[in-house]
Design an enzyme around this catalytic site. Sequence first.
Site, mmCIF file in Angstrom:
data_model
loop_
_atom_site.group_PDB
_atom_site.id
_atom_site.type_symbol
_atom_site.label_atom_id
_atom_site.label_comp_id
_atom_site.label_asym_id
_atom_site.label_seq_id
_atom_site.Cartn_x
_atom_site.Cartn_y
_atom_site.Cartn_z
ATOM 1 C CD GLN A 124 -3.483 18.170 -14.415
ATOM 2 O OE1 GLN A 124 -3.174 17.038 -14.109
ATOM 3 N NE2 GLN A 124 -4.563 18.437 -15.112
ATOM 4 C CB SER A 209 -0.009 15.631 -7.385
ATOM 5 O OG SER A 209 -0.779 14.688 -8.066
ATOM 6 C CG LEU A 210 3.340 16.232 -12.757
ATOM 7 C CD1 LEU A 210 3.582 14.980 -13.548
ATOM 8 C CD2 LEU A 210 2.905 17.365 -13.645
ATOM 9 N NE ARG A 234 0.537 10.593 -11.484
ATOM 10 C CZ ARG A 234 0.113 11.767 -11.052
ATOM 11 N NH1 ARG A 234 0.083 12.803 -11.884
ATOM 12 N NH2 ARG A 234 -0.283 11.928 -9.806
ATOM 13 C CG HIS A 322 -4.698 13.089 -5.590
ATOM 14 N ND1 HIS A 322 -3.606 12.261 -5.678
ATOM 15 C CD2 HIS A 322 -4.377 14.226 -6.248
ATOM 16 C CE1 HIS A 322 -2.656 12.885 -6.356
ATOM 17 N NE2 HIS A 322 -3.101 14.067 -6.725
ATOM 18 C CD GLN A 371 1.282 10.813 -6.788
ATOM 19 O OE1 GLN A 371 0.758 10.815 -7.896
ATOM 20 N NE2 GLN A 371 2.387 11.490 -6.514
#
Length: 420
Positions: A124, A209-210, A234, A322, A371
């Site tokens: 993202q 991440s994503l 998500r 996060h 995560q």
Amino acid sequence: MHICGLERFGLKMSTAMSCAFTPSRLQSASSLSKPSSYVGVGPSSAKSSHSAVLLRKSLNPLSSQLVIHGVRSGHKWVERRGCSSRVCTMMSSNTSVGTETLTSAGDALFADYKPTSAFLFPGQGAQAVGMGKDSQSVPAAALLFAKANEILGYDLLDLCLNGPKEKLDSTVISQPAIYVTSLAAVEILRARNGGQDVIDSVDVACGLSLGEYTALAFAGSFSFEDGLKLVKLRGEAMQEASDAAQSAMVSVIGLDAEKVQTLCDAANEEVNDENRVQIANYLCTGNYAVSGGIKGVEVVETKAKSFKARMTVRLAVAGAFHTRFMEPAVSRLEAALAATEIRTPRIPVISNVDAQPHSDPATIKKILARQVTSPVQWETTVKTLLGKGLKNSYELGPGKVIAGILKRIDKTASIENVSA
């Protein structure tokens, strides 16, 4: 997912990034209409047959164990689940990790992986109005957007091409948009002369991440459709968690990780527990993202100059990704992941949580759920890959954030961008 990033400073880096590596081979584009789409088919060689045997062995549910260890964030201990098959160690010097070791025979398939060619998928923040344009000239890539429209219930391609930017930048839209556009980039590469050979050469994948979801889809851990449903949920869950708290993210430019941690410690001395901050994204030296309560982030911004930071950049994100602020999203992700068929990936996919590859589907589910509350260990991931001999990298998807990060870590590293 996700937000890891910065604007473009010197290396023309955008606000966020994510990376991923690719598998040995993807299923043909025509099969994307089936539920098992994006499930790779390895080359018919002796090596492939041997791998198949290993994969079946690794799926033995009786051999899999859950690893629990503590990670200290500020003054609080947070449960972190789903460690690697060997010793549970976090590679960041700023994170204290328990040394409890629980081996898992079912999660050891990729323990000694040797990367040579990698696909890196963005996260993202890489989104930009106009992305997805090239996909319309490649039928297999265009098909992904068509299928996405059916799953999402809105015209994703139109939002990617025309915006408005504010809507495309929203967490609930940008995550599916980047996931689909990145996998469309794989199909664009496949359609090029020699593209299939490049795809076949990839032996490791990871995503920022994503982008970890994109990497797992590419590696055949779940179908394109199932991955998109997970990404959609998500984004929604993370947005809801952000709406429930006053939190933010800021990039600190020009300091190493140790100094950023010291800056966070100094800020935490001036705010209450609800506003504490921590490093959320370990991108590369001179580029770390800090997440936490708004007041804590404001203190970081105020104190940064005195710590010799070059600048700070408030990230245009919904909240403190996060970190513990995303805890409300975990239960929704756990439920969705429990209902999703996840298979052993064809090639190693490096986790953002511990910078290790995992082969056990149950462990992958637990790590994906956690995560969103765990710091992104991107710097460690890249340094480990390069240290293990990685020679060629490809950034697939919108933007060139990952290329910028890679070059910051190693100017001689080879990376090619494939956009859609």
